[in-house]
Write an enzyme that holds these catalytic residues in place. Structure first.
Site, mmCIF file in Angstrom:
data_model
loop_
_atom_site.group_PDB
_atom_site.id
_atom_site.type_symbol
_atom_site.label_atom_id
_atom_site.label_comp_id
_atom_site.label_asym_id
_atom_site.label_seq_id
_atom_site.Cartn_x
_atom_site.Cartn_y
_atom_site.Cartn_z
ATOM 1 N N LYS A 69 -2.359 -7.071 -15.086
ATOM 2 C CA LYS A 69 -2.267 -5.842 -15.879
ATOM 3 C C LYS A 69 -3.506 -4.956 -15.765
ATOM 4 O O LYS A 69 -3.435 -3.752 -15.976
ATOM 5 C CB LYS A 69 -1.995 -6.156 -17.348
ATOM 6 C CG LYS A 69 -0.600 -6.697 -17.616
ATOM 7 C CD LYS A 69 0.231 -5.713 -18.399
ATOM 8 C CE LYS A 69 1.653 -6.127 -18.641
ATOM 9 N NZ LYS A 69 2.001 -7.526 -18.589
ATOM 10 N N SER B 263 0.514 -6.666 -27.991
ATOM 11 C CA SER B 263 -0.172 -7.834 -28.521
ATOM 12 C C SER B 263 -0.486 -8.766 -27.365
ATOM 13 O O SER B 263 -0.940 -9.879 -27.551
ATOM 14 C CB SER B 263 0.710 -8.549 -29.538
ATOM 15 O OG SER B 263 1.933 -8.870 -28.927
ATOM 16 N N GLU C 213 13.426 -13.958 -13.921
ATOM 17 C CA GLU C 213 13.379 -13.755 -15.373
ATOM 18 C C GLU C 213 13.583 -15.084 -16.091
ATOM 19 O O GLU C 213 14.164 -16.016 -15.530
ATOM 20 C CB GLU C 213 14.503 -12.787 -15.816
ATOM 21 C CG GLU C 213 14.266 -11.348 -15.451
ATOM 22 C CD GLU C 213 15.343 -10.428 -16.024
ATOM 23 O OE1 GLU C 213 16.532 -10.667 -15.787
ATOM 24 O OE2 GLU C 213 14.956 -9.463 -16.721
ATOM 25 N N GLY D 14 16.128 -14.417 -21.256
ATOM 26 C CA GLY D 14 15.801 -12.992 -21.259
ATOM 27 C C GLY D 14 16.139 -12.336 -19.941
ATOM 28 O O GLY D 14 15.277 -11.753 -19.285
ATOM 29 N N ASP E 267 17.721 -9.643 -19.056
ATOM 30 C CA ASP E 267 18.214 -8.265 -19.203
ATOM 31 C C ASP E 267 18.304 -7.518 -17.876
ATOM 32 O O ASP E 267 19.258 -6.779 -17.631
ATOM 33 C CB ASP E 267 17.332 -7.487 -20.185
ATOM 34 C CG ASP E 267 15.878 -7.524 -19.782
ATOM 35 O OD1 ASP E 267 15.226 -8.546 -20.084
ATOM 36 O OD2 ASP E 267 15.393 -6.574 -19.156
ATOM 37 N N SER F 55 1.221 -14.273 -12.098
ATOM 38 C CA SER F 55 0.852 -12.993 -12.709
ATOM 39 C C SER F 55 -0.274 -13.058 -13.733
ATOM 40 O O SER F 55 -0.915 -12.040 -14.004
ATOM 41 C CB SER F 55 2.090 -12.348 -13.332
ATOM 42 O OG SER F 55 2.671 -13.211 -14.280
#
Ligand SMILES: *Cc1c(COP(=O)(O)O)cnc(C)c1O
Length: 330
Positions: A59, A84, A215, A219, A221, A315
């Site tokens: 990130k 968060s 995924e 989850g 999606d 990651s």
């Protein structure tokens, strides 16, 4: 049939420009080649260790790429983010490095370690703070909008932003620059910032590469969205992969995924825990549950790429220590 001709939010030039901005600022993280992994999956696996990136996750790449392009007025007022998780720390660290204030809006029940880490990055940067809101009683969007308006701050979202996506893509760019062409690239999917940037970089450098997203089972999606051909939104998924507890991918990330990602596979929390233990025991690496998603698909046999060269992005490595110890103890 009508084919959408809207251009994708980023192109390879955006990723190359991000790489130039990150040079000497982000770590060029190592590529790990544990033999025990190759033996397990029968492929040649190349793990890009973003668990060793600054602040502990990829990130940083997207946040710094976005903030370093602020104009002087934006820099004076600073940046605001809701998170968060790892995006909070990425924004706080990038803002400090660039000498601008940051406000991070976090829920009242965010882990103490994450609050502390974010505040530590903000400590010597005037005008910076964590604003805590009550998850059930207050509306975080309204709180954020009020602060942004009052202080003139720029909101940077965790994935659905071209500069964030392009910055994230530099991880795959470095991986392929270092090891050469790959047959397959496996990338975890939360909101889709990492995989969309990575897919643009990878397809440019090796057009025949197959990019596959991973995924959590609970989850999926983005898997559902690909099947439906439109964004599907799900209830907040219950999974230990907290970085992938997103309800849907983004307006900008999803079209890139549709265009460049072959398919999405899923892994269970048990498979994530076994993979997390594999990295601790055999590779001596701390990888957080979300960071294990892509590796779990390969090492747990969800995908079979025997004899092929497979890139895998680890990651992140930010763990809550007591919880991590629990996973290791099994
Ligand atoms: C944010 C995050 C993800 C998900 O990334 P997206 O760009 O939202 O898909 C995966 N792993 C870690 C460690 C993260 O912090």
């Amino acid at each position: 049939m009508l084919v959408a001709m809207t251009p994708l939010a980023i192109d390879f030039a955006a990723i190359a420009a991000a790489a130039a901005r990150l040079k000497g600022v982000a770590h060029r993280t190592p590529v790990l080649r544990p033999r025990s992994a190759d033996q397990r999956c029968g492929a040649s696996a190349f793990f890009k260790a973003e668990n060793l990136q600054r602040m502990g996750a990829f990130k940083f790449r997207g946040a710094y790429n976005a903030l370093s392009q602020f104009n002087p007025e934006q820099r004076r007022a600073g940046v605001i983010a809701f998170s968060s998780g790892n995006h909070a720390q990425a924004i706080a660290l990038s803002a400090r490095l660039l000498g601008m204030p940051s406000v991070v809006v976090m829920p009242h029940d965010a882990p103490a370690a994450k609050l502390a880490a974010t505040r530590a990055y903000q400590a010597d940067q005037p005008g910076s703070e964590v604003v805590v809101y009550h998850r059930f009683r207050e509306d975080r969007a309204a709180i954020g909008a009020a602060i942004a308006a009052e202080r003139g701050m720029t909101l940077i979202p965790p994935y659905d932003h071209p500069d964030v996506m392009a910055g994230a893509g530099t991880a795959a760019l470095e991986l392929i620059e270092e090891v050469g062409p790959l047959d397959v690239l496996l990338v975890c999917v939360g909101g889709g910032g990492l995989i969309s940037g990575s897919a643009v970089a990878a397809k440019h450098l090796c057009p025949d590469i197959r990019v596959i997203g991973v995924e959590p089972e609970a989850g999926n999606d983005t898997q559902q969205s690909l099947a439906r051909g439109e964004l599907v939104s799900i209830a907040v998924p219950q999974t230990i992969a907290d970085g992938a507890q997103t309800q849907s991918s983004g307006q900008l990330t999803f079209p890139v995924i549709q265009a460049l990602v072959e398919r999405i596979v899923t892994v269970s929390d048990d498979q994530l825990i076994r993979t997390l233990r594999f990295f601790a025991e055999r590779v001596k690496q701390v990888v957080e549950p979300t960071g294990c998603l892509a590796a779990a698909a390969l090492l747990e046999g969800v995908v079979d790429f025997r004899g092929q060269r497979v890139g895998v992005i680890l990651s992140g490595g930010n763990v809550d220590l007591p919880r991590y110890a629990g996973y290791l103890a099994g």
